[in-house]
Design an enzyme around this catalytic site. Structure first.
Site, PDB file in Angstrom:
ATOM      1  CD  GLU A  18      -2.581  -1.205   2.703  1.00  0.00           C
ATOM      2  OE1 GLU A  18      -2.307  -0.354   3.582  1.00  0.00           O
ATOM      3  OE2 GLU A  18      -3.441  -2.075   2.858  1.00  0.00           O
ATOM      4  NE  ARG A  71       5.359   9.814   3.926  1.00  0.00           N
ATOM      5  CZ  ARG A  71       4.723  10.798   4.562  1.00  0.00           C
ATOM      6  NH1 ARG A  71       4.959  12.041   4.238  1.00  0.00           N
ATOM      7  NH2 ARG A  71       3.860  10.520   5.530  1.00  0.00           N
ATOM      8  CB  CYS A 105      -5.504  34.928  11.360  1.00  0.00           C
ATOM      9  SG  CYS A 105      -5.971  36.065  10.074  1.00  0.00           S
TER      10      CYS A 105
END
Ligand SMILES: Cc1ncc(COP(=O)(O)O)c(C=O)c1O
Length: 418
Positions: free
Chosen positions: A273, A276, A342
Protein backbone atom coordinates in the site's frame (compact mmCIF):
# COMPACT_ATOMS: atom_id res chain seq x y z
CA UNK A 1 14.35 10.81 -9.04
CA UNK A 2 11.91 13.32 -10.49
CA UNK A 3 11.41 15.62 -13.44
CA UNK A 4 11.46 19.07 -11.81
CA UNK A 5 14.71 20.63 -12.99
CA UNK A 6 16.28 23.97 -13.81
CA UNK A 7 16.99 24.84 -17.42
CA UNK A 8 18.79 28.16 -17.90
CA UNK A 9 17.99 29.21 -14.32
CA UNK A 10 14.27 28.54 -14.73
CA UNK A 11 12.43 25.67 -13.07
CA UNK A 12 10.74 23.25 -15.45
CA UNK A 13 8.39 20.37 -14.93
CA UNK A 14 9.45 17.94 -17.64
CA UNK A 15 9.59 20.19 -20.76
CA UNK A 16 7.22 22.82 -19.46
CA UNK A 17 8.27 26.14 -17.98
CA UNK A 18 6.56 26.49 -14.59
CA UNK A 19 6.35 30.32 -14.76
CA UNK A 20 4.33 29.97 -17.95
CA UNK A 21 1.83 27.66 -16.27
CA UNK A 22 1.58 30.06 -13.32
CA UNK A 23 0.82 32.90 -15.75
CA UNK A 24 -2.14 30.93 -17.08
CA UNK A 25 -3.64 29.12 -14.09
CA UNK A 26 -2.71 31.70 -11.40
CA UNK A 27 -1.18 30.78 -8.05
CA UNK A 28 -1.18 28.84 -5.80
CA UNK A 29 -1.52 25.47 -7.52
CA UNK A 30 -0.31 21.91 -7.17
CA UNK A 31 1.71 20.64 -10.09
CA UNK A 32 2.36 16.96 -10.83
CA UNK A 33 4.73 15.43 -13.34
CA UNK A 34 3.19 12.63 -15.36
CA UNK A 35 6.57 11.07 -16.19
CA UNK A 36 7.53 11.03 -12.50
CA UNK A 37 4.24 9.48 -11.45
CA UNK A 38 4.53 6.78 -14.08
CA UNK A 39 8.13 6.09 -13.23
CA UNK A 40 7.59 5.94 -9.47
CA UNK A 41 4.66 3.57 -9.83
CA UNK A 42 6.54 1.33 -12.25
CA UNK A 43 9.77 1.25 -10.23
CA UNK A 44 7.86 0.29 -7.09
CA UNK A 45 5.71 -2.31 -8.80
CA UNK A 46 8.59 -3.85 -10.74
CA UNK A 47 10.62 -4.20 -7.54
CA UNK A 48 8.23 -7.07 -6.71
CA UNK A 49 8.43 -8.77 -10.12
CA UNK A 50 8.25 -12.54 -9.86
CA UNK A 51 6.15 -12.35 -6.70
CA UNK A 52 2.37 -12.64 -6.92
CA UNK A 53 1.44 -9.15 -5.72
CA UNK A 54 -0.89 -6.18 -6.06
CA UNK A 55 0.35 -2.62 -5.65
CA UNK A 56 -2.60 -0.93 -3.95
CA UNK A 57 -1.80 2.78 -4.06
CA UNK A 58 -2.70 4.40 -0.76
CA UNK A 59 -5.07 7.03 -2.07
CA UNK A 60 -5.22 8.98 1.17
CA UNK A 61 -1.91 10.48 0.00
CA UNK A 62 -3.54 11.86 -3.15
CA UNK A 63 -7.01 11.05 -4.39
CA UNK A 64 -7.26 13.03 -7.62
CA UNK A 65 -9.20 11.01 -10.19
CA UNK A 66 -6.68 11.55 -13.00
CA UNK A 67 -3.90 10.15 -10.82
CA UNK A 68 -6.02 7.18 -9.73
CA UNK A 69 -6.87 6.42 -13.35
CA UNK A 70 -3.19 6.54 -14.30
CA UNK A 71 -2.30 3.94 -11.65
CA UNK A 72 -5.28 1.78 -12.47
CA UNK A 73 -4.18 1.74 -16.12
CA UNK A 74 -0.70 0.75 -14.92
CA UNK A 75 -2.25 -2.32 -13.26
CA UNK A 76 -2.53 -0.99 -9.73
CA UNK A 77 -5.26 -1.13 -7.14
CA UNK A 78 -5.97 1.08 -4.14
CA UNK A 79 -5.95 1.06 -0.39
CA UNK A 80 -8.99 3.03 0.81
CA UNK A 81 -10.01 4.33 4.24
CA UNK A 82 -13.53 5.69 3.69
CA UNK A 83 -16.67 5.43 1.61
CA UNK A 84 -15.66 8.65 -0.13
CA UNK A 85 -12.37 7.08 -1.22
CA UNK A 86 -14.26 4.03 -2.49
CA UNK A 87 -16.53 6.31 -4.51
CA UNK A 88 -13.56 8.11 -6.05
CA UNK A 89 -11.75 4.84 -6.78
CA UNK A 90 -14.73 3.28 -8.55
CA UNK A 91 -15.34 6.49 -10.46
CA UNK A 92 -11.73 6.39 -11.66
CA UNK A 93 -12.29 2.85 -12.98
CA UNK A 94 -10.42 0.92 -10.29
CA UNK A 95 -11.17 -2.75 -10.39
CA UNK A 96 -12.99 -3.76 -7.13
CA UNK A 97 -10.88 -6.89 -6.87
CA UNK A 98 -7.86 -4.67 -6.33
CA UNK A 99 -9.39 -2.57 -3.55
CA UNK A 100 -8.51 -3.14 0.11
CA UNK A 101 -10.25 -1.20 2.87
CA UNK A 102 -8.35 -0.15 6.02
CA UNK A 103 -9.38 2.23 8.83
CA UNK A 104 -10.36 2.01 12.50
CA UNK A 105 -13.86 3.43 12.15
CA UNK A 106 -15.76 1.99 9.20
CA UNK A 107 -19.49 2.75 9.50
CA UNK A 108 -22.22 0.20 8.69
CA UNK A 109 -23.14 2.26 5.60
CA UNK A 110 -19.54 2.28 4.38
CA UNK A 111 -19.26 -1.47 4.96
CA UNK A 112 -22.45 -2.11 3.00
CA UNK A 113 -21.26 0.10 0.14
CA UNK A 114 -17.96 -1.79 -0.05
CA UNK A 115 -19.71 -5.19 0.13
CA UNK A 116 -22.04 -4.19 -2.70
CA UNK A 117 -19.01 -3.09 -4.71
CA UNK A 118 -17.44 -6.50 -4.00
CA UNK A 119 -14.01 -5.25 -2.96
CA UNK A 120 -11.13 -7.65 -2.45
CA UNK A 121 -10.80 -7.40 1.33
CA UNK A 122 -11.56 -5.44 4.49
CA UNK A 123 -8.66 -4.94 6.87
CA UNK A 124 -10.59 -5.21 10.14
CA UNK A 125 -9.14 -3.24 13.02
CA UNK A 126 -11.13 -4.36 16.09
CA UNK A 127 -13.16 -7.32 17.38
CA UNK A 128 -16.30 -5.16 17.28
CA UNK A 129 -15.64 -4.26 13.65
CA UNK A 130 -15.48 -7.97 12.74
CA UNK A 131 -18.89 -8.47 14.39
CA UNK A 132 -20.25 -5.47 12.47
CA UNK A 133 -18.81 -6.81 9.20
CA UNK A 134 -20.51 -10.15 9.85
CA UNK A 135 -23.85 -8.50 10.67
CA UNK A 136 -23.87 -6.15 7.69
CA UNK A 137 -22.80 -8.89 5.28
CA UNK A 138 -25.52 -11.18 6.67
CA UNK A 139 -28.17 -8.49 6.29
CA UNK A 140 -27.55 -8.25 2.54
CA UNK A 141 -26.80 -11.93 1.91
CA UNK A 142 -23.07 -11.51 1.28
CA UNK A 143 -19.80 -12.72 2.77
CA UNK A 144 -17.17 -10.22 3.87
CA UNK A 145 -13.63 -11.21 2.94
CA UNK A 146 -11.42 -10.00 5.74
CA UNK A 147 -7.89 -9.69 6.99
CA UNK A 148 -7.23 -8.69 10.55
CA UNK A 149 -4.96 -5.68 10.73
CA UNK A 150 -2.51 -6.74 13.38
CA UNK A 151 -0.50 -4.37 15.48
CA UNK A 152 2.95 -5.99 15.79
CA UNK A 153 4.35 -3.51 18.35
CA UNK A 154 7.33 -2.58 16.19
CA UNK A 155 8.84 0.89 16.42
CA UNK A 156 8.93 2.41 12.91
CA UNK A 157 11.25 5.20 14.14
CA UNK A 158 9.26 7.94 12.50
CA UNK A 159 7.21 10.97 13.60
CA UNK A 160 4.81 9.98 16.43
CA UNK A 161 1.76 11.18 14.45
CA UNK A 162 2.54 8.83 11.56
CA UNK A 163 3.64 5.84 13.59
CA UNK A 164 0.86 3.25 13.69
CA UNK A 165 2.37 -0.10 14.67
CA UNK A 166 3.11 0.48 18.35
CA UNK A 167 0.99 -0.84 21.21
CA UNK A 168 0.09 2.73 22.17
CA UNK A 169 -1.37 3.46 18.70
CA UNK A 170 -5.08 3.13 17.94
CA UNK A 171 -4.57 0.90 14.91
CA UNK A 172 -5.22 -2.81 14.47
CA UNK A 173 -5.50 -5.64 16.98
CA UNK A 174 -2.58 -6.61 19.20
CA UNK A 175 -0.82 -9.39 17.28
CA UNK A 176 -0.72 -11.54 20.42
CA UNK A 177 -4.49 -11.38 20.74
CA UNK A 178 -5.22 -11.68 17.04
CA UNK A 179 -5.06 -15.50 16.89
CA UNK A 180 -8.16 -15.83 19.09
CA UNK A 181 -9.96 -13.22 17.00
CA UNK A 182 -9.09 -15.17 13.83
CA UNK A 183 -10.56 -18.32 15.36
CA UNK A 184 -13.76 -16.45 16.30
CA UNK A 185 -14.00 -14.78 12.89
CA UNK A 186 -13.49 -18.03 11.02
CA UNK A 187 -16.61 -19.41 12.72
CA UNK A 188 -18.84 -16.51 11.70
CA UNK A 189 -21.38 -17.27 8.97
CA UNK A 190 -20.80 -14.19 6.85
CA UNK A 191 -17.07 -13.80 7.20
CA UNK A 192 -14.42 -15.35 4.99
CA UNK A 193 -10.97 -15.01 6.50
CA UNK A 194 -8.55 -14.41 3.64
CA UNK A 195 -5.69 -12.31 4.90
CA UNK A 196 -3.42 -10.75 7.46
CA UNK A 197 -2.60 -7.08 7.24
CA UNK A 198 -0.10 -4.84 8.94
CA UNK A 199 0.93 -1.20 8.43
CA UNK A 200 3.39 0.13 10.99
CA UNK A 201 3.80 3.76 9.99
CA UNK A 202 4.78 6.24 7.35
CA UNK A 203 8.04 7.85 6.19
CA UNK A 204 10.21 4.92 7.32
CA UNK A 205 13.82 5.42 6.36
CA UNK A 206 15.12 1.94 7.27
CA UNK A 207 14.04 -1.53 6.23
CA UNK A 208 14.57 -3.22 9.61
CA UNK A 209 11.17 -2.26 11.15
CA UNK A 210 9.41 -3.68 8.06
CA UNK A 211 11.38 -6.91 8.38
CA UNK A 212 10.73 -7.16 12.14
CA UNK A 213 7.00 -6.76 11.52
CA UNK A 214 7.06 -9.32 8.68
CA UNK A 215 8.78 -11.89 10.92
CA UNK A 216 6.06 -11.53 13.55
CA UNK A 217 3.31 -11.75 10.95
CA UNK A 218 4.88 -14.88 9.45
CA UNK A 219 4.75 -16.63 12.81
CA UNK A 220 1.08 -15.77 13.08
CA UNK A 221 0.35 -17.08 9.57
CA UNK A 222 2.11 -20.38 10.36
CA UNK A 223 0.12 -20.75 13.58
CA UNK A 224 -3.14 -20.04 11.76
CA UNK A 225 -2.21 -22.54 9.08
CA UNK A 226 -1.60 -25.23 11.72
CA UNK A 227 -5.07 -24.69 13.07
CA UNK A 228 -6.69 -24.90 9.63
CA UNK A 229 -7.08 -21.18 8.90
CA UNK A 230 -5.52 -20.68 5.48
CA UNK A 231 -4.28 -17.20 4.66
CA UNK A 232 -4.23 -16.16 0.98
CA UNK A 233 -3.34 -12.46 1.15
CA UNK A 234 -0.53 -10.86 3.07
CA UNK A 235 -0.96 -7.07 3.19
CA UNK A 236 2.20 -5.35 4.39
CA UNK A 237 0.83 -1.81 4.17
CA UNK A 238 2.79 1.19 2.97
CA UNK A 239 5.26 3.42 4.74
CA UNK A 240 8.41 3.53 2.63
CA UNK A 241 9.99 6.93 3.18
CA UNK A 242 11.22 9.57 0.74
CA UNK A 243 13.85 12.29 0.63
CA UNK A 244 12.44 15.63 1.72
CA UNK A 245 15.77 17.02 2.87
CA UNK A 246 18.75 14.76 3.58
CA UNK A 247 17.00 11.47 4.42
CA UNK A 248 18.37 8.40 2.66
CA UNK A 249 15.50 5.93 2.61
CA UNK A 250 15.94 2.52 1.01
CA UNK A 251 15.14 2.34 -2.68
CA UNK A 252 12.06 0.29 -3.65
CA UNK A 253 14.41 -2.45 -4.90
CA UNK A 254 16.20 -2.63 -1.53
CA UNK A 255 12.89 -2.63 0.35
CA UNK A 256 11.53 -5.38 -1.90
CA UNK A 257 14.73 -7.44 -1.59
CA UNK A 258 14.53 -7.33 2.23
CA UNK A 259 10.92 -8.47 2.17
CA UNK A 260 11.60 -11.12 -0.49
CA UNK A 261 14.36 -12.60 1.65
CA UNK A 262 11.94 -13.00 4.53
CA UNK A 263 8.91 -14.13 2.59
CA UNK A 264 10.57 -17.39 1.61
CA UNK A 265 8.04 -18.95 -0.76
CA UNK A 266 4.98 -18.47 1.42
CA UNK A 267 2.77 -18.87 -1.62
CA UNK A 268 0.61 -15.87 -0.79
CA UNK A 269 -0.55 -12.86 -2.73
CA UNK A 270 1.42 -9.94 -1.38
CA UNK A 271 -0.45 -6.64 -1.10
CA UNK A 272 1.49 -3.39 -0.80
CA UNK A 273 0.00 0.00 0.00
CA UNK A 274 2.55 2.65 -1.00
CA UNK A 275 1.45 6.27 -0.94
CA UNK A 276 4.19 8.75 -0.15
CA UNK A 277 6.98 6.96 -2.02
CA UNK A 278 5.04 7.27 -5.26
CA UNK A 279 3.45 10.67 -4.78
CA UNK A 280 5.64 12.94 -2.65
CA UNK A 281 8.34 13.82 -5.15
CA UNK A 282 5.96 13.69 -8.10
CA UNK A 283 4.32 16.97 -7.10
CA UNK A 284 5.09 20.50 -5.97
CA UNK A 285 3.10 23.46 -4.71
CA UNK A 286 3.68 26.66 -6.66
CA UNK A 287 3.05 29.96 -4.86
CA UNK A 288 3.74 33.64 -5.35
CA UNK A 289 5.43 36.11 -3.03
CA UNK A 290 2.93 38.74 -1.87
CA UNK A 291 5.13 40.75 0.49
CA UNK A 292 8.48 40.67 2.16
CA UNK A 293 9.13 42.26 5.52
CA UNK A 294 11.66 42.22 8.29
CA UNK A 295 11.45 42.83 11.99
CA UNK A 296 14.44 43.23 14.27
CA UNK A 297 15.80 39.72 13.83
CA UNK A 298 13.63 37.97 11.26
CA UNK A 299 12.92 38.15 7.58
CA UNK A 300 9.45 37.11 6.53
CA UNK A 301 8.40 36.18 3.03
CA UNK A 302 4.62 36.20 2.82
CA UNK A 303 3.32 34.01 0.02
CA UNK A 304 -0.17 33.28 -1.30
CA UNK A 305 -0.16 29.61 -0.20
CA UNK A 306 -0.80 28.71 3.40
CA UNK A 307 -1.25 25.94 5.94
CA UNK A 308 -4.74 25.24 4.57
CA UNK A 309 -3.12 24.39 1.22
CA UNK A 310 -0.18 22.40 2.63
CA UNK A 311 -0.70 21.36 6.23
CA UNK A 312 2.41 19.23 6.76
CA UNK A 313 4.83 21.92 8.00
CA UNK A 314 2.36 23.19 10.64
CA UNK A 315 1.01 19.77 11.51
CA UNK A 316 4.23 17.79 11.83
CA UNK A 317 6.95 20.45 11.60
CA UNK A 318 7.80 18.81 8.28
CA UNK A 319 10.59 20.05 6.08
CA UNK A 320 9.87 20.88 2.45
CA UNK A 321 12.63 22.24 0.28
CA UNK A 322 11.63 25.60 -1.24
CA UNK A 323 13.10 26.71 -4.57
CA UNK A 324 12.76 29.91 -6.55
CA UNK A 325 11.05 29.26 -9.88
CA UNK A 326 13.50 31.73 -11.48
CA UNK A 327 17.01 31.79 -10.07
CA UNK A 328 17.65 35.51 -10.42
CA UNK A 329 19.08 36.35 -7.00
CA UNK A 330 22.34 35.27 -5.43
CA UNK A 331 21.91 37.20 -2.23
CA UNK A 332 21.33 34.49 0.44
CA UNK A 333 19.35 35.42 3.56
CA UNK A 334 17.63 33.61 6.40
CA UNK A 335 13.84 33.75 6.22
CA UNK A 336 10.56 32.28 7.32
CA UNK A 337 8.18 31.60 4.45
CA UNK A 338 4.68 32.16 5.77
CA UNK A 339 1.12 32.22 4.49
CA UNK A 340 -1.72 34.71 4.92
CA UNK A 341 -3.60 32.70 7.60
CA UNK A 342 -4.21 34.21 11.00
CA UNK A 343 -2.15 31.68 12.96
CA UNK A 344 1.51 31.81 13.95
CA UNK A 345 1.61 28.13 13.02
CA UNK A 346 0.98 29.11 9.41
CA UNK A 347 4.35 28.60 7.78
CA UNK A 348 5.77 26.62 4.88
CA UNK A 349 9.41 26.93 5.90
CA UNK A 350 11.22 28.27 8.97
CA UNK A 351 14.73 29.68 9.28
CA UNK A 352 15.52 28.86 5.71
CA UNK A 353 18.82 30.06 4.22
CA UNK A 354 18.02 30.78 0.59
CA UNK A 355 18.29 33.35 -2.15
CA UNK A 356 16.24 36.39 -1.22
CA UNK A 357 12.84 36.75 -2.81
CA UNK A 358 10.94 39.82 -3.90
CA UNK A 359 7.29 40.67 -4.48
CA UNK A 360 5.85 38.75 -7.41
CA UNK A 361 8.52 36.00 -7.41
CA UNK A 362 7.30 32.43 -7.72
CA UNK A 363 8.40 29.66 -5.38
CA UNK A 364 8.15 25.88 -5.68
CA UNK A 365 7.50 24.00 -2.46
CA UNK A 366 9.03 20.66 -3.35
CA UNK A 367 7.95 17.10 -2.44
CA UNK A 368 4.35 18.19 -1.96
CA UNK A 369 2.56 15.53 -4.02
CA UNK A 370 1.68 13.30 -1.05
CA UNK A 371 -0.55 14.48 1.80
CA UNK A 372 -0.56 17.92 0.17
CA UNK A 373 -3.77 18.66 -1.67
CA UNK A 374 -5.38 15.63 0.02
CA UNK A 375 -5.01 17.28 3.43
CA UNK A 376 -5.95 20.77 2.29
CA UNK A 377 -8.96 22.62 3.65
CA UNK A 378 -10.81 25.89 3.18
CA UNK A 379 -9.73 27.33 6.54
CA UNK A 380 -9.95 31.14 6.59
CA UNK A 381 -12.45 30.72 3.71
CA UNK A 382 -9.69 30.16 1.22
CA UNK A 383 -10.95 28.17 -1.79
CA UNK A 384 -8.92 25.03 -2.41
CA UNK A 385 -6.32 25.47 -5.13
CA UNK A 386 -6.11 24.03 -8.63
CA UNK A 387 -4.24 20.83 -9.47
CA UNK A 388 -2.33 20.62 -12.75
CA UNK A 389 -0.48 17.78 -14.46
CA UNK A 390 2.34 18.19 -16.93
CA UNK A 391 3.08 15.66 -19.64
CA UNK A 392 6.08 16.62 -21.72
CA UNK A 393 5.58 20.20 -22.92
CA UNK A 394 1.83 20.31 -22.24
CA UNK A 395 -0.07 20.92 -19.06
CA UNK A 396 -3.59 19.87 -18.06
CA UNK A 397 -5.77 21.16 -15.23
CA UNK A 398 -6.87 18.03 -13.34
CA UNK A 399 -8.87 19.91 -10.70
CA UNK A 400 -10.20 23.39 -11.03
CA UNK A 401 -9.57 26.01 -8.40
CA UNK A 402 -12.60 26.31 -6.12
CA UNK A 403 -14.67 29.48 -6.26
CA UNK A 404 -16.25 31.63 -3.57
CA UNK A 405 -19.60 30.03 -4.50
CA UNK A 406 -18.06 26.62 -3.74
CA UNK A 407 -17.23 27.89 -0.26
CA UNK A 408 -20.88 28.43 0.66
CA UNK A 409 -22.29 25.48 -1.28
CA UNK A 410 -24.68 23.54 0.95
CA UNK A 411 -25.02 26.23 3.59
CA UNK A 412 -28.63 26.93 4.57
CA UNK A 413 -29.89 29.96 6.44
CA UNK A 414 -32.96 28.86 8.44
CA UNK A 415 -36.18 30.87 8.18
CA UNK A 416 -35.99 32.29 11.69
CA UNK A 417 -32.80 34.16 10.78
CA UNK A 418 -34.11 35.56 7.49
C1 LIG B 1 -3.23 1.53 6.33
C2 LIG B 1 -2.30 2.40 5.58
N1 LIG B 1 -1.75 1.93 4.45
C3 LIG B 1 -0.90 2.67 3.72
C4 LIG B 1 -0.57 3.96 4.11
C5 LIG B 1 0.36 4.74 3.22
O1 LIG B 1 1.53 5.07 3.84
P1 LIG B 1 2.67 5.79 3.01
O2 LIG B 1 2.08 6.98 2.37
O3 LIG B 1 3.68 6.13 4.03
O4 LIG B 1 3.19 4.80 2.02
C6 LIG B 1 -1.10 4.48 5.27
C7 LIG B 1 -0.71 5.84 5.72
O5 LIG B 1 -0.60 6.18 6.82
C8 LIG B 1 -2.00 3.68 6.03
O6 LIG B 1 -2.55 4.15 7.14
Amino acid sequence: MHFFEYKDQELYCEDTNISEIAGKVKTPFYLYSHATLERHFRVFDEAFRGIDHITCFSMKSNSNGAILKLFSQAGGGVDIVSGGELYRALKAGMSPDKIVYSGVGKTAEEIEYALEADILMFNAESPQEIIRLNEVAGSIGKKARIAIRVNPDVDPQTHPYISTGLKENKFGIDINKSFDEYVKASKMDNIEVTGVSCHIGSQLTRVSPFVDALKKVKELIARLDDSGIKIKNLDLGGGLGVTYNDEKPPLPDEYAAALRENLGGMGLTLILEPGRVIMANSGILVAKVLYTKANEDKNFTVVDAAMNDLARPSLYGSYHSVKPVKMDSTDVINMDIVGPICESGDFLAKNREMASLKQGDLIAVMSAGAYGFAMSSTYNSRPRVAEVMVKGHKYYTIRERETYEDLVKGEIIPDFIK
